[in-house]
Design an enzyme around this catalytic site. Structure first.
Site, PDB file in Angstrom:
ATOM      1  N   TYR A 170       0.884  -1.160   0.000  1.00 28.12           N
ATOM      2  CA  TYR A 170       0.000   0.000   0.000  1.00 28.12           C
ATOM      3  C   TYR A 170       0.920   1.207   0.000  1.00 28.12           C
ATOM      4  CZ  TYR A 170      -3.264  -3.403   2.055  1.00 28.12           C
ATOM      5  OH  TYR A 170      -4.024  -4.513   2.319  1.00 28.12           O
ATOM      6  N   CYS A 197       1.640   2.759   3.438  1.00 30.36           N
ATOM      7  CA  CYS A 197       1.990   1.853   4.534  1.00 30.36           C
ATOM      8  C   CYS A 197       3.406   2.132   5.026  1.00 30.36           C
ATOM      9  CB  CYS A 197       1.873   0.412   4.051  1.00 30.36           C
ATOM     10  SG  CYS A 197       2.656  -0.818   5.107  1.00 30.36           S
ATOM     11  N   PHE A 225       5.396   0.352   6.873  1.00 28.83           N
ATOM     12  CA  PHE A 225       6.260  -0.822   6.784  1.00 28.83           C
ATOM     13  C   PHE A 225       6.699  -1.082   5.342  1.00 28.83           C
ATOM     14  CE2 PHE A 225       3.494  -1.468  10.510  1.00 28.83           C
ATOM     15  CZ  PHE A 225       4.478  -1.474  11.486  1.00 28.83           C
ATOM     16  N   CYS A 226       5.800  -0.813   4.388  1.00 39.99           N
ATOM     17  CA  CYS A 226       6.171  -0.927   2.973  1.00 39.99           C
ATOM     18  C   CYS A 226       7.222   0.116   2.622  1.00 39.99           C
ATOM     19  CB  CYS A 226       4.944  -0.738   2.080  1.00 39.99           C
ATOM     20  SG  CYS A 226       3.633  -1.955   2.336  1.00 39.99           S
TER      21      CYS A 226
END
Length: 309
Positions: free
Chosen positions: A87, A90, A92-93
């Site tokens: 995403y 996001c 973490f991405c």
């Protein structure tokens, strides 16, 4: 918390048609997983009036310092085919993307629709990021980064760096959880955040409108309960305190890694990058000392190595 989440889900259900996948997926996909809120003592240094002037004065120095810091790995150690399922907003991405960009590892991006998640139907793991490396799927941002780092820098094992490990845990356990109450602080900022999310995400025109307004309303209520749950009385103060905590950790160094960024630098930079030009990120840079480090990191990481289709 459960009551507020129920209200948020009810808002989404009313906005979405019965043929649309369950709206709970949207809230789960955008809200980072919850962990304990850790209180850090505020820095004793005085707040700057603005870091814009300091950033401008140090910009040329930052460029020359950071340009020397980047050391691309040997081409023989680079993976050949890397695909990131993500995403756009996001945190973490974005940690994973900061690592890939810094090391000049080319990668393709598959934007996952947070409503249907049809792009990752093939995977038993139903969260993002998922990174396929030469066909092998890797999951969990910290694990992905450790495995890639050990692959491209076999002479520098990640687990040896105790200071880096400590601050990487701080990013996952504290910093990411300060972000949601800030970017969804009020209806205006919630709409600004969802405009960013939907403009980058994999949405049809109808989904984009629905997700923007229903999602912003839902996350506004959820963020209020996150504040209560983790005893955050002032979300901006918590964000500023986190920024100053990181600056204190640098202890005068250009990067936590010294002359070049380490994995902790990349993790902090990665999770902050999506909010940098939202109101919360602009306020953070204007009211803390993090701006000079952030500028150095932008230069060190350089251009995205994403393969555009």
């Amino acid at each position: 918390m459960a009551r507020a989440q129920g209200l948020a889900f009810h808002l989404l259900r009313r906005a979405l048609s019965s043929s649309t996948p369950k709206p709970r997926l949207l809230v789960q996909s955008i809200t980072p997983s919850i962990s304990s809120y850790t209180h850090h003592q505020s820095s004793s240094r005085p707040r700057p009036i603005s870091l814009a002037l300091a950033g401008a004065l140090s910009f040329s120095v930052a460029i020359s310092t950071a340009a020397l810091a980047k050391e691309p790995p040997s081409p023989d150690l680079l993976p050949r085919n890397v695909v990131l399922y993500q995403y756009e907003a996001c945190p973490f991405c974005n940690k994973v993307k900061a690592f890939l960009d810094y090391h000049d590892i080319p990668y393709e991006v598959v934007e996952v629709n947070p409503l249907s998640k049809k792009e990752i139907k093939w995977s038993e793991y139903k969260k993002v990021p998922i990174l396929t490396v030469d066909g092998d799927p890797l999951v969990d941002s910290s694990d992905i980064i450790e495995k890639l780092s050990n692959r491209i820098h076999p002479e520098e094992p990640v687990l040896v760096d105790d200071e880096g490990k400590k601050w990487r845990r701080w990013v996952d356990d504290h910093l990411v959880h300060v972000l949601s109450p800030n970017i969804y602080r009020n209806t205006s900022e919630a709409l600004e955040s969802f405009e960013y999310i939907t403009s980058h995400g994999n949405f049809s025109f109808t989904e984009r409108l629905t997700v923007k307004y229903a999602g912003a309303a839902a996350m506004y209520f959820v963020s209020k309960n996150l504040k209560k749950k983790y005893n955050i009385t002032d979300e901006r103060a918590a964000l500023y305190e986190a920024a100053e905590t990181w600056v204190d950790a640098l202890d005068g160094r250009n990067f936590l890694g010294g002359s070049k960024p380490n994995l902790a630098d990349l993790a902090v930079f990665g999770v902050l990058r999506p909010i940098r030009h939202l109101r919360a990120g602009r306020d953070m840079v204007d009211n803390t000392h993090i701006g000079e480090w952030y500028t150095r990191m932008e230069t060190a990481v350089g251009e995205s190595s994403r393969i555009m289709s």
